[in-house]
Scaffold this active site. Structure first.
Site, PDB file in Angstrom:
ATOM      1  N   ARG A   5      -6.801 111.123  48.515  1.00 40.05           N
ATOM      2  CA  ARG A   5      -6.224 112.470  48.603  1.00 40.05           C
ATOM      3  C   ARG A   5      -6.843 113.413  47.571  1.00 40.05           C
ATOM      4  NH1 ARG A   5      -0.377 109.929  47.666  1.00 40.05           N
ATOM      5  NH2 ARG A   5      -1.503 108.231  48.690  1.00 40.05           N
ATOM      6  N   LYS A  24      -6.908  97.117  42.265  1.00 41.13           N
ATOM      7  CA  LYS A  24      -6.313  96.382  43.379  1.00 41.13           C
ATOM      8  C   LYS A  24      -6.351  94.880  43.104  1.00 41.13           C
ATOM      9  CE  LYS A  24      -7.641  99.613  47.082  1.00 41.13           C
ATOM     10  NZ  LYS A  24      -6.287  99.920  47.560  1.00 41.13           N
TER      11      LYS A  24
END
Ligand code: BES
Ligand code: MN
Ligand code: ZN
Length: 506
Positions: free
Chosen positions: A357, A283
């Site tokens: 996920r 990020k």
């Protein structure tokens, strides 16, 4: 918990000697009988102060009168109730407002808790106390400078007396509600903790404390998870110094043997990424520190299990949290890797930052496989896209079952932890088909929250299921009447309510 105001219950006093007096008025500035009695020596005071401050008694408006002439109290706080019928959410908000109005130095506070037209119900009073308590919370464990002089600290140390006609019943109602306050506060603490302290093993350790309340807690280490084939979850953790954990919590609150015991549990699954750097798909630096909150789903599940056990909810509930840290490293997983999940389905990693996920894929499959639950509800700070769509005001709700979705929506309206239903469908599902594996872990730029939910749906095997994307609500909350903490403890009240309404034996 240093930030809990001390709440006691009493009959309305004849007079208030010192400290702060709180009374309620409606939109005609009318107070109830007990408040009128206490205010007797200060006839006309509220009307004059209200006129001077243009206070109209609107719901949750407040009027502050210092050194009120005729009263021994040091301060009088008048709180508006407006004109309409009050709902539980209004009482919660009023409790928060009153706590917010107390000055830092407040020591003794008496709240004459009545409506002009009559009494509040014990449940209303408990909701007010919940609002007071939640608003008083502050996370300052790591501030070493004198806390007593800190403005923030202040009124949370106050002794608050809730004066009402049936103080016994009110106290009883609060005893039943206080566990939910403590569950929210536990969730807030977990979300606020820094990621060097709250890594997966430490998180698991804190969840283990629930055994004191009668929750059965099992902790799976990487070896146990490898044996089960949880390679999707383990792949996320492999770049971290800290080992992954899967924590399984069970609260069996249903009565007796036989029929009820055979009923299927309701299951809650939480994303617990204790820090999400993005991994190799790292990020940008801006706000990366906020990714310590990427375990807000897991925090909610732990807070909920605390609440259920502490209030001895008559429900069979399972909580499962997948705890990992997502870090870049020589051993970290790469884009292009293909992992085999516990379900047997293979996943091509496109972006290592779509890690939540992957963790949930194995946690969901494990829960449905082992417990065959009546329903699964997962909570995850899953996508930035849900923030773009819904901001901090609603969590995204995805479900394969309309009844479950409607029940959640109703609980959201009742508690103020609101949800907005988003679509699922095969056209979205196609977007995560992969050239090389059964699926890929991202679906491209469009509909990011939906393709993430489609991914999860592939791991519930038709079990009635709802997914709450709480990236916007579970962390970085803007201050509200009942919260000024970065970690809001979102979802504990919502799911406690769902259980009380739907799954709990009456
Ligand atoms: N934890 C983030 C999502 C998130 C973003 C939570 C902002 C809270 C605030 C999640 O793991 C993530 O990085 N998602 C990616 C998915 C993308 C790579 C497909 C995102 O939303 O950008
Ligand atoms: Mn991520
Ligand atoms: Zn994440």
């Amino acid at each position: 918990m240093s930030h809990m105001p001390k709440i006691t219950f009493a009959k309305p006093p004849a007079a208030v000697e010192d400290g702060i007096l709180v009374v309620f008025v409606d939109d005609r500035l009318e107070a109830g009988p007990a408040a009128r009695a206490v205010l007797e020596p200060a006839a006309g005071l509220i009307a004059r102060a209200a006129a001077a401050a243009r206070f109209k008694g609107k719901l949750a408006a407040t009027l502050d009168v210092l050194a009120p002439a005729g009263l021994a109290a040091e301060r009088l706080i008048v709180v508006g109730l407006g004109a309409a019928e009050l709902k539980p959410a209004d009482l919660l908000k009023l409790g928060g407002k009153v706590m917010a109005r107390l000055p830092a130095a407040a020591k003794e506070v008496t709240v004459v808790l009545e409506r002009p037209g009559g009494e509040f119900t014990p449940a209303d009073i408990a909701e007010f106390a919940l609002g007071l308590t939640l608003r008083a919370y502050a996370f300052d464990r790591y501030k070493t400078k004198k806390k007593d002089e800190d403005e923030e600290e202040g009124p949370s140390r106050a002794r608050v007396t809730l004066a009402c006609a049936d103080d016994g019943a009110a106290k009883k109602a609060w005893r039943a509600r206080e566990p939910v306050a403590n569950g929210v506060i536990l969730a807030r603490d977990l979300v606020n903790e820094p990621p060097n302290v709250l890594h997966p093993p430490e998180f698991a350790h804190r969840a283990e404390a629930l055994t004191k309340l009668g929750v059965e807690v099992e902790v799976l280490d990487p070896k146990a998870m490898r044996k089960l084939g949880m390679n999707a979850l383990l792949g996320v953790a492999q770049g971290s110094q800290h080992e992954a954990r899967l924590v399984v919590m069970r609260w069996k609150g249903t009565q007796g043997e036989g029929k009820q015991n055979e009923s299927k549990p309701v299951a809650f699954v939480g994303k617990g990424v204790t820090f999400d750097s993005g991994g190799i798909s790292i990020k940008p630096a801006a706000s990366m520190e906020e990714m310590k909150g990427d375990m807000a789903g897991a925090a909610c599940v732990v807070g909920l299990m605390h609440a259920l056990a502490a209030r001895k909810a008559k429900v069979d509930a399972v909580g499962v949290i997948g705890l990992v840290e997502n870090m870049p490293d020589a051993e970290a997983q790469r884009p292009g890797d293909i992992v085999k999940s516990m379900s047997g389905q293979t996943i091509e990693i496109i972006n290592t930052d779509a890690e939540g996920r992957l963790v949930l894929a194995d946690a969901l499959w494990y829960v449905k496989d082992r417990f065959k639950p009546a329903a699964i509800i997962d909570l995850a700070t899953l996508t930035g896209a849900i923030l773009v769509a819904l901001g901090h005001e609603h969590a995204g709700l995805f479900a394969n079952d309309d009844t479950l979705a409607d029940r959640l929506l109703a609980a959201g309206l009742a508690t103020g932890e609101r949800l907005w239903r988003m679509p699922l469908g095969s056209d979205y599902d196609k977007l995560i088909d992969s050239k090389f594996a059964d699926m890929k872990n991202t679906g491209g730029r469009n509909a990011g929250s939906i393709t993430a939910a489609q991914f999860l749906q592939r791991f519930v095997d038709g079990t009635p299921w709802a997914h709450l994307d709480i990236a916007g609500t579970g962390m970085g909350a803007p201050a509200s009447d009942i919260n000024k903490s970065w970690g809001p403890g979102w979802g504990v009240r919502l799911l406690d309510r769902l259980i009380a309404d739907v799954y709990e034996e009456k």
